[in-house]
Design a protein around this motif. Structure first.
Motif, short mmCIF file in Angstrom:
data_model
loop_
_atom_site.label_atom_id
_atom_site.label_comp_id
_atom_site.label_asym_id
_atom_site.label_seq_id
_atom_site.Cartn_x
_atom_site.Cartn_y
_atom_site.Cartn_z
N HIS A 1 56.87 37.34 -93.80
CA HIS A 1 57.86 37.56 -94.69
C HIS A 1 58.05 38.86 -95.11
CE1 HIS A 1 58.23 33.26 -95.47
NE2 HIS A 1 56.69 33.07 -95.61
N GLU A 2 57.22 39.87 -94.65
CA GLU A 2 57.15 41.37 -94.89
C GLU A 2 58.60 41.97 -94.54
OE1 GLU A 2 56.97 45.09 -95.88
OE2 GLU A 2 56.76 44.51 -93.63
N SER B 1 62.70 32.95 -97.83
CA SER B 1 61.96 34.09 -98.71
C SER B 1 61.23 35.02 -98.20
CB SER B 1 61.11 33.15 -99.86
OG SER B 1 60.10 32.97 -99.19
N SER C 1 58.88 38.91 -98.83
CA SER C 1 58.00 39.40 -100.03
C SER C 1 58.47 40.86 -100.29
CB SER C 1 56.39 39.55 -99.22
OG SER C 1 56.69 40.15 -97.84
N LYS C 2 57.65 40.99 -101.72
CA LYS C 2 58.17 42.10 -102.46
C LYS C 2 58.20 43.33 -101.50
CE LYS C 2 56.87 40.47 -106.79
NZ LYS C 2 55.95 40.69 -107.98
N GLY D 1 55.41 45.78 -101.69
CA GLY D 1 54.54 44.88 -102.79
C GLY D 1 54.94 44.97 -104.26
N GLY E 1 60.78 42.65 -106.02
CA GLY E 1 60.81 41.22 -105.28
C GLY E 1 62.46 41.16 -105.09
#
Lengths: 326, 287, 247
Positions: free
Chosen positions: A86-87, A150, A152-153, A156, A159
């Protein structure tokens, strides 16, 4: 010798080149409710920019550029869906890589041909990918695609929000900027200059001993990678991917965007994508048929009279003014 | 389904592809003009037939003739006014222009007639089944095959046996040579373009049963028409005939046995074939 | 320097080169003449690798280059101009020359440094423009130049490749006679050991330029010799010079 220093100065940074980016940041603050739309514009700019490298600079007429957009879009989609990847940044890189590999492989084979045959082959390659995505429903979701993905942020911290595209917009803007820096460098390099040579006169390019096909394949590969990044941005920002990323409509659409803006001139993609999408957004929803009619007539007029798009018209006006001033 | 029925069904759709594409092959071969709007003329023909029968009280065959004439006239006007300006233009300009033309045609038909699918009302004598002795098959499909074969023979004779056809062949093989021998390629092209578009119009009408008829027709089948033309070889009537039959049958078979995306094989095949022979199966090598 | 042995080429039944044995010596100023359709341009295409011969060999400094690709022959020093201009029409004169020079210096594929920072390339382009008196037009696009000026760009590009063998296909065609001396002067500035083969219809120019002349008729060598010998050759006069004078 004023003229002779022209080339030496061309690659230098000019003040107005800041404008698109200032405008890009201004949009973020001025139109917080339109960021979803604005993100799509940025993605289209990047896609059109990638096409400019092959069509505008290397002179390769392709109707299958959506193949690479789609490859990128499906790459991040499938990575997220099946492998829990998801990165976002690494997703972009993976998409670029996959699209580049497809671009390189197909370029090696297809770019031996030209004219109608090349047009057909690019079209067939794209349709092939589209059909493959349609068939392998277990991997790609088939006709329905993959909804509800979805990611990921970013770093990090930020979002992706399906309703407010704040993160998506800045993320897309930053990606576009990085890609643009690469394209700008290429275009002003000796490599870029030799691409314009390929576009202008193939016979002469061979006669000065240039490895024409190597150059074309390289340009095609880089362009495919950038289109892949654009496709990946599409999937990440919107959280879904479907067959529409791979169709003739998208290929033809991006070509129209680039032509209307002006091809082979670096900023044509920006002008074309923004103008086209804003018009489409306001007109096409309300009067779809009239929009199509207007677009058709515009294309005919452009093909007949104004071959270099909006920026081309501005250029020739400027040249005329300078001419009369002398 | 038994093999004979499959073959007949495939032949019928192949004939439609042939009738629509043959004009495209000749005009592209003559001028090297990338005409993506060719399907638009087929669509217009279909609409002329529908309107003529529905609103103007024409019978089936007269409306087909009307479609041929009106579309051919329309095509020659477009050719003289617009196409002719772009013969020396780049491929890109030709692509843009013809895509624009497709958009205009689609929008015009949507505005004028409406976005819904149109049905061509077949006359009684084309409905039902015909007994061929060894098999009973849809009369309409059989009539299509007959029409296609007749047309193919007619075009072939026109090509091989008339002075006009000889000029076209000469110009396809070597335009400059033909020009220097006094062939007026511009006029030749205008006439060919008109006839080719007229035949496509007939194909659009006759094939509406198989391909359907709605404003998106030109774009939806664009790839198919182009595949037929490039596989058959530009400017090769017999080539287009066999390519259309082959692709018609293949498509028919694939849709029956692999309804989900079986058509992928057609694209694979086209890719491989064009890489092997960039000028198509029947195109001339070299030059 | 450049040599052909038994060179043949046919398109179907049409023989356009028949058993051509030809030698271009180092430092030669050699002219190739012949009536229209004699196969002169075909011969140049065979020498440069645009066409492959049906039979026979092409040798460069004794080495067989018959099947060598065009680009490789250029790297070995064979450069040509075209009978009809083949230029990058939408680009400026300076860019036209820079593309050629970059290719010769092997930096044509460099992606990182801006072309405008390649001082060596730009200087070389400027030098070429000076030789051919194109300096004023450096920043103009080729398509905006009169045909005669474009012709000079065509020659400048070939010179930019630093050739050892220079093949000129009717270089003066389309140049106003007032400017054709620029062309001859430019050729005169070439290092003496470069071999130059010129195809030309203008007999004045041929006799001023050449120290050796080959006459090609129907794809075969008809006569060869010094300008004086060729001028005195009756058959040549009958076949070619005569008809040229009549015309």
């Amino acid at each position: 010798m004023i003229a002779a220093t022209q080339l030496a100065r061309r690659h230098r940074f000019r003040w107005w080149e800041l404008l698109p980016w200032v405008a890009g940041i201004a949009v973020f603050f001025a139109f917080p409710n339109y960021l979803s739309f604005a993100t799509q514009v940025l993605i289209t700019i990047l896609f059109a920019l990638s096409l400019d490298l092959v069509l505008g600079y290397a002179g390769i007429v392709t109707l299958g550029h959506a193949a690479f957009f789609g490859a990128g879009a499906y790459t991040v989609g499938m990575l997220a869906m099946h492998w829990g990847w998801h990165e976002p940044f690494s997703g972009l890189l993976a998409a670029a890589l996959v699209a580049a590999v497809i671009g390189f492989a197909s370029g090696m084979v297809l770019l031996r041909t030209h004219g109608l045959t090349l047009l057909m082959l690019t079209l067939c390659t794209m349709t092939l990918l589209e059909q493959a995505a349609n068939m392998s429903a277990a991997w790609t979701g088939g006709f329905d695609g993959m909804p509800g993905l979805s990611f990921s942020k970013i770093l990090g911290l930020f979002g992706f929000d399906a309703l407010y595209f704040r993160s998506q917009y800045l993320y897309a803007l930053a990606t576009l900027f990085l890609c643009f820096v690469v394209v700008r460098m290429l275009v002003y390099s000796s490599f870029g200059q030799s691409l314009t040579g390929v576009r202008e006169n193939l016979l002469r390019m061979h006669a000065i001993g240039a490895p024409v096909r190597t150059r074309q394949v390289l340009a095609y590969t880089v362009s495919a990678a950038l289109a892949g990044v654009a496709g990946a941005l599409f999937t990440q920002a919107n959280g879904y991917v479907n067959l529409a990323v791979l169709g003739l409509e998208r290929s033809a659409g991006v070509m129209i965007v680039l032509i209307l803006g002006g091809y082979g001139r670096l900023y044509g993609a920006f002008v074309g994508a923004t103008a086209y999408m804003v018009l489409e957004h306001t007109l096409a929803k309300a009067y779809p048929t009239a929009w199509q009619l207007g677009l058709g007539l515009t294309l005919i007029a452009v093909a007949l009279f104004a071959r270099n798009g909006v920026i081309g018209i501005a250029d020739s006006l400027r040249r005329r003014l300078e001419g009369s001033a002398r | 389904m038994d093999p004979v029925s499959i073959l007949l069904g495939g032949f019928a759709s192949g004939m439609v592809l042939f009738i629509v594409s043959v004009g495209l092959s000749v005009t592209m071969g003559l001028m090297g003009f990338v005409n993506l709007a060719h399907g638009g003329f087929a669509m217009l023909g279909g609409y002329v037939i529908v309107l003529a029968m529905k609103h103007w009280g024409f019978l089936f065959l007269p409306s087909v003739a009307l479609a041929f004439v009106t579309v051919a006239l329309f095509a020659v006007v477009l050719e003289r006014l617009l196409y002719a300006r772009l013969y020396r233009a780049t491929e890109l300009d030709q692509v843009l222009f013809t895509i624009g033309l497709v958009f205009v045609m689609t929008a015009a038909v949507t505005l004028g007639v409406g976005p819904e699918t149109q049905v061509v009302q077949l006359p009684d004598w084309l409905r039902g089944q015909t007994d061929l002795g060894f098999i009973k098959y849809r009369t309409y499909s059989l009539a299509l095959i007959a029409a296609g074969v007749l047309l193919a023979i007619g075009i072939w004779l026109g090509f091989e046996r008339t002075r006009f056809g000889a000029r076209i062949r000469a110009a396809v093989d070597n335009r400059r040579m033909a020009q220097s021998l006094g062939v007026d390629v511009g006029r030749l092209f205008a006439v060919t373009f008109a006839i080719g578009s007229g035949i496509a119009a007939v194909g659009g009408g006759l094939g509406a049963e198989i391909l359907g008829l709605d404003p998106n027709y030109p774009l939806r089948y664009l790839v198919y028409f182009l595949i037929v033309v490039s596989v058959g070889g530009l400017g090769r009537v017999t080539g287009v005939f066999f390519a259309a039959l082959f692709i018609g049958v293949l498509d028919f078979v694939l849709k029956i046995y692999f309804p989900k995306g079986g058509t992928i094989f057609i694209y694979v095949l086209t890719l491989v074939l064009l890489l092997w022979r960039p000028r198509g199966l029947f195109g001339r090598r070299g030059a | 320097m450049l040599e052909t042995r038994g060179l043949c080429k046919s398109f179907g039944a049409l023989e356009v080169a028949r058993e051509i044995d030809f030698r271009l010596e180092r430092g030669a100023r050699h002219a190739l003449i012949g009536p229209n359709g004699a196969g002169k341009t075909t011969f140049v295409n065979l020498l440069t690798g645009v066409l492959l011969p049906s039979r026979g060999n092409v040798l460069l400094e004794g080495e067989d280059v018959t099947t060598l690709a065009q680009a490789k022959r250029v790297k070995r020093g064979i450069a040509r101009t075209f009978q009809i201009n083949q230029l990058f029409r939408g680009l400026t004169v300076q860019e036209n020359l820079c593309i050629a020079v970059s290719e010769r210096l092997g930096v044509g594929g460099a992606m990182l440094r801006p072309a405008g920072k390649r001082a060596d390339v730009i200087d070389e382009a400027s030098r070429l423009m000076e030789i051919l008196k194109l300096g004023e037009d450096a920043g103009r696009r080729v398509v905006e130049l009169p045909y005669g000026r474009q012709r000079l760009v065509e020659l400048a590009i070939a010179l930019g490749l630093n050739p050892r063998v220079l093949l000129l296909d009717e270089p003066a065609a389309g140049i106003p006679s007032a400017e054709s001396h620029i062309l001859l002067d430019a050729i005169a500035t070439l290092p003496k050991d470069i071999a130059v083969l010129i195809i030309e219809h203008d007999m004045d120019l041929v006799f001023r330029f050449a120290d050796r002349i080959t006459v090609l008729v129907s794809g075969a060598i008809f006569a060869e010799g010094t300008p004086a010998e060729i001028a005195a050759n009756r058959e040549v006069r009958a076949v070619y010079l005569g008809s040229a004078l009549d015309a």
